[in-house]
Design an enzyme around this catalytic site. Structure first.
Site, PDB file in Angstrom:
ATOM      1  N   GLY A 100       0.839  -1.190   0.000  1.00 39.45           N
ATOM      2  CA  GLY A 100       0.000   0.000   0.000  1.00 39.45           C
ATOM      3  C   GLY A 100       0.870   1.234   0.000  1.00 39.45           C
ATOM      4  N   ARG A 125       0.185  11.055  11.200  1.00 37.65           N
ATOM      5  CA  ARG A 125       1.196  10.044  11.513  1.00 37.65           C
ATOM      6  C   ARG A 125       2.257  10.492  12.535  1.00 37.65           C
ATOM      7  NH1 ARG A 125       4.168   7.753   8.472  1.00 37.65           N
ATOM      8  NH2 ARG A 125       3.822   5.615   9.131  1.00 37.65           N
ATOM      9  N   CYS A 153      -4.918  23.173  17.946  1.00 38.71           N
ATOM     10  CA  CYS A 153      -4.769  23.558  19.352  1.00 38.71           C
ATOM     11  C   CYS A 153      -4.372  22.342  20.164  1.00 38.71           C
ATOM     12  CB  CYS A 153      -6.072  24.130  19.862  1.00 38.71           C
ATOM     13  SG  CYS A 153      -6.264  25.809  19.301  1.00 38.71           S
TER      14      CYS A 153
HETATM   15  N1  LLP Z   1      -2.569  -5.774   3.830  1.00 43.84           N
HETATM   16  C1  LLP Z   1      -3.160  -5.744   5.039  1.00 43.84           C
HETATM   17  C2  LLP Z   1      -3.988  -6.863   5.448  1.00 43.84           C
HETATM   18  C3  LLP Z   1      -2.990  -4.637   5.874  1.00 43.84           C
HETATM   19  O1  LLP Z   1      -3.564  -4.627   7.053  1.00 43.84           O
HETATM   20  C4  LLP Z   1      -2.195  -3.552   5.434  1.00 43.84           C
HETATM   21  C5  LLP Z   1      -2.021  -2.381   6.260  1.00 43.84           C
HETATM   22  C6  LLP Z   1      -1.605  -3.626   4.161  1.00 43.84           C
HETATM   23  C7  LLP Z   1      -1.811  -4.758   3.392  1.00 43.84           C
HETATM   24  C8  LLP Z   1      -0.769  -2.531   3.591  1.00 43.84           C
HETATM   25  O2  LLP Z   1       0.346  -2.234   4.345  1.00 43.84           O
HETATM   26  P1  LLP Z   1       1.426  -1.223   3.728  1.00 43.84           P
HETATM   27  O3  LLP Z   1       2.005  -1.878   2.517  1.00 43.84           O
HETATM   28  O4  LLP Z   1       0.717   0.014   3.395  1.00 43.84           O
HETATM   29  O5  LLP Z   1       2.417  -1.012   4.812  1.00 43.84           O
HETATM   30  N2  LLP Z   1      -1.863   3.712   9.383  1.00 43.84           N
HETATM   31  C9  LLP Z   1      -0.576   3.082   9.576  1.00 43.84           C
HETATM   32  C10 LLP Z   1      -0.447   1.783   8.853  1.00 43.84           C
HETATM   33  C11 LLP Z   1      -1.538   0.797   9.201  1.00 43.84           C
HETATM   34  C12 LLP Z   1      -1.398  -0.439   8.378  1.00 43.84           C
HETATM   35  C13 LLP Z   1      -2.693  -1.103   8.197  1.00 43.84           C
HETATM   36  N3  LLP Z   1      -2.649  -2.245   7.365  1.00 43.84           N
HETATM   37  C14 LLP Z   1       0.520   4.061   9.155  1.00 43.84           C
HETATM   38  O6  LLP Z   1       0.207   5.181   8.818  1.00 43.84           O
HETATM   39  O7  LLP Z   1       1.687   3.732   9.207  1.00 43.84           O
END
Ligand code: LLP
Length: 438
Positions: free
Chosen positions: A291, A329, A360
């Site tokens: 992602g 983040r 704030c």
């Molecule tokens: N597949 C599953 C089942 C997931 O839960 C996630 C991310 C991905 C793929 C993709 O992960 P990536 O390639 O984007 O690292 N909000 C947090 C990250 C939460 C991840 C949630 N799941 C941040 O801003 O770092």
């Protein structure tokens, strides 16, 4: 490292993306502004797609929780990727974008009945079942609709990824998936195989996010191939698909050491091939779901500097016109970012400053202690790698409207998400008649 895709510092010393100077974008669309580099986004898609395709039957699906919007979904589909969605809202967006539903995978640990109904009716490729509650509910929904649904089962492989506590998911103590080590996974597979309206295509796992060690992925692939062998032995069935999740790390700031997507493909695919031989298994179709590595580096955010506060001998705070509302983040994960002076960036004198948001809240800091030219009010700052988990996690805290997003490419800039207005902020509010000012 932070300049990716079409981003560059041009001859005048100004930041340019998609062939347009950041200053021009800011003047035309205002700030804060999310800028998405189409060439960079497409390049990232292709890098992952090609890295895995060279090993045979594979599918890269884009984890759309990082940035879910209609135009991005179209680009993702054009580049041959599938889609990972986690909610009815993301599913709805995919439907509205006209995404090929067969390539959509629905994750999540608590899908509602309504979400399942929408998914099954829309002919969605795979529902990734996370727990027994979902398994029973989905069977019930499919029976009612008289449909068969292809599913995968999410397994918790027990791999400890070295990343932030909140974004690791593969360890034993996790809210996601069927636990492998205590037998729950095998029991769930047995139960799923007995469901009349569900067709189990394979297994899914995901160990966490922002991962740099490729050994975490080869360990995971090894564990999951062993599970496929156990399934074959116990249930006399060879699953066709194995989804090893996402989590591929990217560069945000010094210390981040991202690998080439080919290193990920190699870690996963070499292990899969070797284990298939060793365990006498057919090589399953491998699915991966990056992602942030797809959308993250393709995005940057432009902010205008406002107030500047210096506490002599302590710190200089440079406040910008956004903050934790458009990029949560740093406040949530203590995440680090890199920024540059985007316009008139030739100014040389440097100093250490901290970039503050306008909410704030003392914790609303975007970057602590970064070396930048001496800044003045009105200057334009670009923060890099904000394409993932920025807009998608944005809020209206302090009633700040969410910024616009522009897609830039070869000298053209098009708004793909409108800036919210003050009217948008009260759109869902109801002023009770008895409370209205007379
Ligand atoms: N597949 C599953 C089942 C997931 O839960 C996630 C991310 C991905 C793929 C993709 O992960 P990536 O390639 O984007 O690292 N909000 C947090 C990250 C939460 C991840 C949630 N799941 C941040 O801003 O770092």
């Amino acid at each position: 490292m932070y300049l990716r895709g079409s981003m560059k510092i041009n001859d005048k010393g100004n930041l340019e993306v998609g062939g347009i100077e950041a200053g021009d974008l800011a003047r035309q669309f205002g700030t804060p502004l999310y800028v998405l580099d189409e060439a960079g986004l497409r390049e990232n898609c292709r890098d992952f797609r090609d890295a895995f395709a060279s090993y045979g039957d594979t599918l890269v699906i884009y984890a759309s929780k990082t940035l879910s919007c209609l135009s991005v979904y179209r680009i993702i589909e054009e580049e041959g990727l599938g889609l990972d969605i986690v909610s009815g809202g993301e599913l709805y967006t995919a439907l509205k974008a006209g995404f090929n539903m067969e390539k959509v995978y629905f994750h999540g640990n608590n899908k509602s009945r309504d979400e399942m109904v929408l998914a099954v009716k829309s002919g969605l490729g795979r529902i990734v079942v996370d727990n027994l509650y979902e398994l029973d509910l989905l069977e019930e929904v499919c029976a009612e609709l008289n449909k068969t649904q292809s599913i995968m089962l999410r397994i918790t492989p027990g791999v400890e990824a070295h990343t932030h506590e909140f974004i690791k998911t593969g360890q034993l103590d996790s809210k996601f998936g069927f636990t492998l080590s205590n037998g729950q996974a095998m029991a769930a597979i047995k139960a799923a195989l007995e469901k009349k309206h569900l067709h189990v295509k394979g297994l899914h796992c995901h160990i966490g996010s922002q991962i740099f060690e490729m050994s975490s992925y080869s360990n995971t692939a090894e564990i999951m191939m062993n599970v496929l062998a156990e399934v074959k032995e116990r249930f006399h069935i060879e699953f066709e698909e194995l989804n090893v999740g996402g989590g591929f790390g990217i560069f945000y700031a010094a210390g981040d050491d991202p690998k080439d997507p080919r290193a990920w493909a190699q870690a996963v695919m070499d292990t899969v091939k070797e284990k298939a031989r060793e365990l006498n298994l057919r090589q399953p179709k491998i699915i991966v779901e990056p992602g942030r590595a797809v959308s993250g580096p393709a995005g940057l955010t432009l902010y205008t500097v406002g107030s500047i506060k210096e506490i002599p001998g302590i710190r200089k705070y440079v406040a910008v016109d956004g903050g934790m509302t458009d990029n949560l983040r740093p406040a949530l994960y203590n995440a680090k970012y890199t920024a540059v002076l985007a316009d008139n960036a030739v100014r040389e004198k440097t100093e250490i400053v901290s970039i503050a948001g306008k909410c704030c809240e003392s914790g609303d800091m975007l970057i602590w202690d970064i070396v930048l030219p001496v800044l003045e009010s009105g200057d334009l700052i670009a923060v890099f790698a904000t394409g993932a988990y920025n807009y998608s996690m944005a809020s209206n805290y302090n009633k700040l409207p969410r910024p616009a997003m522009v897609l830039v490419n070869e000298g053209a800039a098009d708004v793909i998400i409108e800036r919210e207005t003050y009217d948008d902020l009260i759109r869902n509010e109801i002023l009770l008649e008895r409370l209205a000012s007379k």
